[in-house]
Design an enzyme around this catalytic site. Structure first.
Site, mmCIF file in Angstrom:
data_model
loop_
_atom_site.group_PDB
_atom_site.id
_atom_site.type_symbol
_atom_site.label_atom_id
_atom_site.label_comp_id
_atom_site.label_asym_id
_atom_site.label_seq_id
_atom_site.Cartn_x
_atom_site.Cartn_y
_atom_site.Cartn_z
ATOM 1 N N HIS A 57 0.814 -1.209 0.000
ATOM 2 C CA HIS A 57 0.000 0.000 0.000
ATOM 3 C C HIS A 57 0.852 1.265 0.000
ATOM 4 O O HIS A 57 0.541 2.237 -0.681
ATOM 5 C CB HIS A 57 -0.908 -0.020 1.236
ATOM 6 N N TYR A 60 4.340 0.452 -3.088
ATOM 7 C CA TYR A 60 4.110 0.066 -4.488
ATOM 8 C C TYR A 60 5.183 -0.905 -4.980
ATOM 9 O O TYR A 60 5.599 -0.855 -6.136
ATOM 10 C CB TYR A 60 4.078 1.305 -5.402
ATOM 11 N N GLU A 101 -8.216 7.818 -5.524
ATOM 12 C CA GLU A 101 -7.633 6.894 -4.555
ATOM 13 C C GLU A 101 -8.664 5.881 -4.097
ATOM 14 O O GLU A 101 -9.851 6.161 -4.084
ATOM 15 C CB GLU A 101 -7.105 7.685 -3.360
ATOM 16 N N HIS A 103 -10.408 3.224 -1.262
ATOM 17 C CA HIS A 103 -10.572 2.889 0.149
ATOM 18 C C HIS A 103 -11.416 1.621 0.213
ATOM 19 O O HIS A 103 -12.464 1.577 0.842
ATOM 20 C CB HIS A 103 -11.198 4.051 0.922
ATOM 21 N N ASN A 104 -10.929 0.581 -0.469
ATOM 22 C CA ASN A 104 -11.718 -0.629 -0.691
ATOM 23 C C ASN A 104 -11.893 -1.484 0.553
ATOM 24 O O ASN A 104 -13.012 -1.785 0.951
ATOM 25 C CB ASN A 104 -11.073 -1.480 -1.782
ATOM 26 N N ASP A 125 -5.158 15.050 0.371
ATOM 27 C CA ASP A 125 -4.123 14.957 -0.664
ATOM 28 C C ASP A 125 -4.145 16.195 -1.561
ATOM 29 O O ASP A 125 -3.111 16.713 -1.964
ATOM 30 C CB ASP A 125 -4.334 13.703 -1.525
ATOM 31 N N GLN A 323 -7.608 10.374 11.751
ATOM 32 C CA GLN A 323 -7.918 11.205 10.579
ATOM 33 C C GLN A 323 -7.787 12.691 10.870
ATOM 34 O O GLN A 323 -7.579 13.100 12.008
ATOM 35 C CB GLN A 323 -9.348 10.892 10.147
ATOM 36 N N GLY A 542 -1.816 8.599 -9.345
ATOM 37 C CA GLY A 542 -2.865 7.630 -9.125
ATOM 38 C C GLY A 542 -2.581 6.769 -7.932
ATOM 39 O O GLY A 542 -1.871 7.165 -7.011
#
Lengths: 761, 237
Positions: A57, A60, A101, A103-104, A125, A323, A542
């Site tokens: 994550h 990469y 982006e 957030h799955n 971001d 957050q 991306g």
């Protein structure tokens, strides 16, 4: 964490305890590499930090090599990949920051908070670049809606987006949603944000200047979201996934709103050296990335970080994904002013450390050193893998499709009704009416059209934005599917009258350690890259989301493309709805006998198979050029891309979005191919235009001169969608007109509009 | 005519209100920070939409304690016009400057869409340029816009012609389908007895320009200016 190190622990009998590296999601090889870098064993905190930063994550590591294929340079690109968001020049001294982006996994476990914090992250971001966030789009994928859990997930995600985005005062202007069994255990939530700024005001995520202050601003740090990035995002789903719920963060949109306003005040000053989001991997990521990008070091004391809870360990502070926080690097001596700016908005800010010149990220607790590692080794020297890729065996079977064996349905009107009732083709209004898509009064073309259009106040310009990606095509042929995703996104933007500028993307795939998945990944990137080059739309950044699997079954390869286009003159914008009775309907592009991968094939014949439609990029470029030129000359009254569901569905949509009194069409198709392929086939590079009779010949002549097929389909009428067929034989002899369908628009509209509410009752 | 737009932590439509006054009405306008307690220089105060203080407790419940909002009470007592839109309406209800309360929408969902409103009272500073009974197209965007008041209050509101806007269909009929949130008596906007405080859930600032799909909201702002001129104000000042 097992503090005793590797191996077993003696408790009467030998018991197997996981090796240290597995506890943080790393391999033995990677652990050895850390030892080489440090020249010693890492302590628990250091290992935890490597575990996060070297997770897929954050690092990469499986995708990096392949992502290099993307074209990233272009005239308009001010900031390409590598920063928190891409930035493009739109003229008039203005620039747009944008990024997509995923957030799955958090959304699969806790849909409301997963989606909400996904928005929070992408908004920050954009904010880090110094841009004012102005709009959101969402690209969603779920299982089929007849499943109860899927309805819960879908409803939860939509409320999460609505709850967070609306409170933040950001319009959600577009996006897409598809339902397919492959997403049942692993839905996708991809969020895009775009922001506007003055061209000269780009802020970067860099910690430079020895002695400059490192500050944390915004919310306090708590114990939430620890290991979100490494364990939740970088693993597949299995029976243990439910236990990961505490790794999902909780969002506070009001705090985010204050953070946005205060940070935008801050970047107006000259005190800011760099800004970075505190998102995945929290302080560990923000500190090592800002220092790593600048080639500097950093010393921070965790005791200085404002806390929400007592007794937090350095490990928890460094790994927390609480957050609505940002890391800002401030010029030495300006700390007090910064504190004033944030306290005006009622927010915490605290100096937690300084930029150093030794290249080390050193963590202290009340002055005592608890970790010290080379900053860049965390952020920029993670291992890069070039793993084995193998073409999946299923492709040989699945792409075989003999169209001749498929019966042509007798009632084309009935097929159209079934397609319009499909959740994949029905109206999305049930979703977007829960979003405030108008706040900030810039939204000029609303959700539902090919692309949303936002005005740029004070310039006369407009921005067109869309997201796109057909994963069924990618499943059947990832290279073609990747190219189509880019081409269709560009076509959508063109249909509003905008010139496509640049793209961002989110690549959602299964486990890259499986050669078949990595092969799909590479093929999709090849396809996207070729299309992006042909269309002149560079990739500005991306996100990659791997490990989208449930019990070993991967989702379809799902690239999502976010496209940004520019309208020089917003008064020239075009919408898809028919405008006036009597206008001539024209189809640009060629209709081939292509049924593979279509929604029609799935809904009516129950088949996912064949080859996706062919993608001729040269033709695509020409079609888009004809569209834009015709629009510039003021000939085009409406424009709509022909995509999922084919020509019949596209015509129906033009009727649904029509001006009052122009909700119908009378069309005659002249063709030699199967009627179902003409009506429901998804041949690419096609656009439905309407023009006044007076402009018809000029438009046809222009299309001819650019070698683009342009055929007159018929006329705009009111109240009925009527399609007839004239078959042309090999000798050129034409049959008499046969009516294929003749349906009242109002009835079709009801079916289409109820497609989602019907399922969500 | 100088407008003040109150900025609370969590205000979102402050920018939109500011924009419409400055760029469409072309009158002077300032943002008024929530800590400000002197509103003397303004001829009209707008309390914009948004989620003041996150609206986590109850919509508008915390905003009413901010100095700027408190100052609105005295400002209004002098007969000057106060316009509360969406969250601004909710705050006026919490302050008790307007009667009634807001419930969650009947659908329990946030709803953003264009609706039709019937102008019930065109004798207010906010509506004098509309025709009585005129049907206008204005967007709503709220999760808690289901207006409620008890029978006595409703009777007083109706009798005093304090219901200014009602949700209706395009022909001005009050069909059940034309009530987007379940409000009693289809109420979309009400004023105080004196008529100088208007609270409305729909957003006139979002439909004051051709490019936004409707200009029906523009007359709210033009009415205010016209009223002000008639009462001794000088436009453009």
């Amino acid at each position: 964490m097992n503090p005793s190190g590797r191996g077993g622990k003696k408790m009467g009998v030998w018991q197997v305890v996981n090796p240290r590296w597995e506890e943080v999601g790393l391999t033995e090889e990677e652990y050895k590499r850390i030892m080489e870098i440090l020249g010693r064993e890492p302590n628990d905190l250091e290992l935890g930090m490597y575990g996060l930063m070297w997770s897929e994550h954050c690092s990469y590591k499986h995708s990096k090599l392949h992502l290099r294929l993307f074209p990233t340079e272009g005239e308009c690109v001010l900031q390409g990949p590598g920063e928190n968001a891409g930035v493009v020049d739109i003229g008039d001294g203005m620039a747009v920051a944008f990024r997509l982006e995923s957030h799955n996994h958090p959304s699969a476990i806790e849909p409301y908070q997963g989606a909400a914090t996904g928005i929070g992250g992408i908004v920050r971001d954009i904010l880090t670049m110094g841009a004012r966030p102005i709009a959101l789009l969402d690209s969603l994928r779920f299982g089929k809606l007849d499943d109860e859990r899927t309805r819960y997930l879908f409803g939860g995600v939509v409320s999460g987006i609505s709850g967070y985005g609306n409170c933040l005062g950001l319009p959600t202007v577009g996006g897409e949603v598809y339902f397919d069994d492959c997403y049942r255990g692993n839905p996708l939530v991809n969020v895009m944000c775009i922001g506007l700024m003055e061209k000269g005001r780009i802020v970067k995520g860099r910690a430079s200047g020895v002695g400059n202050a490192v500050m944390v601003v915004g919310a306090k740090t708590g114990r939430d979201g620890i290991h979100g990035a490494s364990l939740l995002a970088s693993r597949e789903f299995d029976e243990k996934s439910e236990e990961m719920r505490p790794a999902v963060q909780v969002g506070d949109p009001f705090m985010e709103k204050l953070l946005v306003e205060s940070c935008l005040e801050l970047v107006e000053t000259d005190w800011v050296v760099g800004v970075n989001d505190l998102g995945a991997a929290g302080l560990t990521s923000a500190c090592s990335e800002t220092a790593g990008r600048a080639g500097s070091g950093m010393e921070v004391d965790v005791a200085l970080v404002p806390r929400r809870e007592e007794g937090m360990t350095p490990y928890e502070v460094m790994l927390s994904e609480s957050q609505e926080r940002m890391l800002v690097i401030i010029k030495k001596g300006k700390e007090k002013e910064v504190e004033k700016t944030f306290s005006k908005w009622g927010l915490d800010s605290a100096v937690i450390g300084r930029v150093t010149g030794d290249g080390m990220l050193t963590i202290l607790e009340n002055g005592r050193q608890v970790a010290s590692v080379p900053a860049a080794s965390l952020s920029h020297q993670a291992p890069v893998y070039n793993r084995e890729r193998r073409r999946p065996a299923y492709l040989d079977q699945i792409t075989r499709l003999s169209v001749e064996d498929l019966p042509v349905p007798r009632e084309a009107g009935e097929v159209l009704r079934r397609l319009l009732a499909s959740p994949n083709l029905g109206s999305r209004e049930w979703i977007w009416r829960q979003y405030d898509y108008m706040v900030r009064t810039n939204t000029v073309v609303y959700p539902g059209a090919d692309a949303a259009v936002l005005r740029v106040k004070g310039t006369g310009k407009g921005l067109a934005v869309t997201t796109d990606g057909n994963s069924r095509y990618c499943y059947l042929d990832p290279r073609t599917g990747g190219a189509i995703a880019v081409a269709e996104a560009a076509r959508n933007v063109v249909c509003t009258g905008a010139k496509p500028l640049a793209i961002t993307n989110c690549l959602n795939f299964g486990n890259p350690e499986r050669p078949e998945v990595l092969w799909q990944f590479r093929e999709v990137i090849e396809g996207m890259s070729t299309a992006a080059r042909a269309l002149g739309t560079p990739v500005t950044g991306g996100n990659v989301s791997f490990y989208n699997e449930t019990f070993g079954t991967a989702i379809y390869p799902t690239p999502v493309v976010g496209m940004l286009g520019l309208l020089k003159d917003i008064s020239r914008r075009v919408t898809p709805g028919f405008k006036e009775v009597g206008d001539v309907i024209i189809l640009l592009g060629e209709t081939r006998e292509e049924l593979g991968g279509t929604e029609y094939l799935k809904v009516v014949h129950g088949i996912v198979g064949g080859r996706p439609p062919e993608m001729d990029l040269n033709l695509e470029v020409r079609v888009q050029k004809v569209c834009l030129e015709a629009m510039e000359r003021g000939w085009v009254k409406s424009a709509h891309d022909v995509s999922d569901g084919g020509l019949a569905v596209a015509l129906a949509e033009c009727c649904f979005w029509a001006e009052p009194g122009a909700a119908g069409c009378e069309v005659t198709l002249e063709t030699g191919i199967r009627p179902d392929a003409v009506l429901f086939g998804e041949s690419q590079s096609r656009v439905i235009l309407t023009v006044k009779e007076d402009d018809l010949s000029s438009l046809l002549a222009m299309a001819r001169s650019m070698e683009v097929a342009a055929g007159v389909l018929g006329r705009v009428v009111d109240g009925r969608l009527s399609v007839g067929l004239v078959t042309t034989g090999g000798t050129g002899k034409k049959s008499t007109r046969r009516v294929l369908m003749d349906e009242p628009t109002q009835e079709l509209y009801k079916i289409w509009r109820n497609a989602l509410p019907e399922k969500m009752k | 005519m100088r407008f003040g737009v109150i900025v609370l932590p969590g205000s979102n439509c402050d920018v939109d209100c500011y924009h419409v006054v400055k760029e469409v009405l072309k009158e002077p306008v300032d943002y008024v920070w929530h800590q400000e307690d002197n509103l003397d220089r303004y001829d009209c105060i707008m309390i914009p939409g948004g989620f003041s203080y996150g609206d986590y407790l109850r919509v508008g419940a915390i905003a009413k304690f901010s100095p700027a909002v408190r100052a609105v009470e005295e400002f209004a007592a002098r007969g000057k016009p106060v316009l509360g839109i969406c969250n601004g309406f909710q705050i006026l209800l919490e302050m008790g400057l307007l009667p009634g309360a807001m419930l969650h929408n009947e659908s329990l969902e946030f709803r953003c869409e264009f609706v039709h409103l019937r102008v019930e009272n065109n004798q207010t500073p906010f509506t004098k340029k509309y025709r009585k009974g005129q049907v206008i197209r204005v967007p709503i965007a709220h999760g808690e816009g289901n207006y409620y008041a008890d029978e006595d209050t409703l009777a007083r509101l109706e009798e005093g012609r304090q219901v200014v806007f009602r949700y209706s269909d395009p022909e001005g009929r009050l069909s059940p389908d034309s009530n987007p949130n379940g409000s009693v008596h289809h109420i979309a906007g009400i004023c105080n007895e004196a008529g100088n405080i208007l609270g409305m859930m729909p957003h006139p600032e979002r439909c004051a320009e051709e490019i936004l799909g409707s200009t029906d909201g523009r007359l709210v702002f033009e009415s205010l200016r016209s009223w002000w001129e008639e009462n001794g104000g000088v436009a453009g000042g």
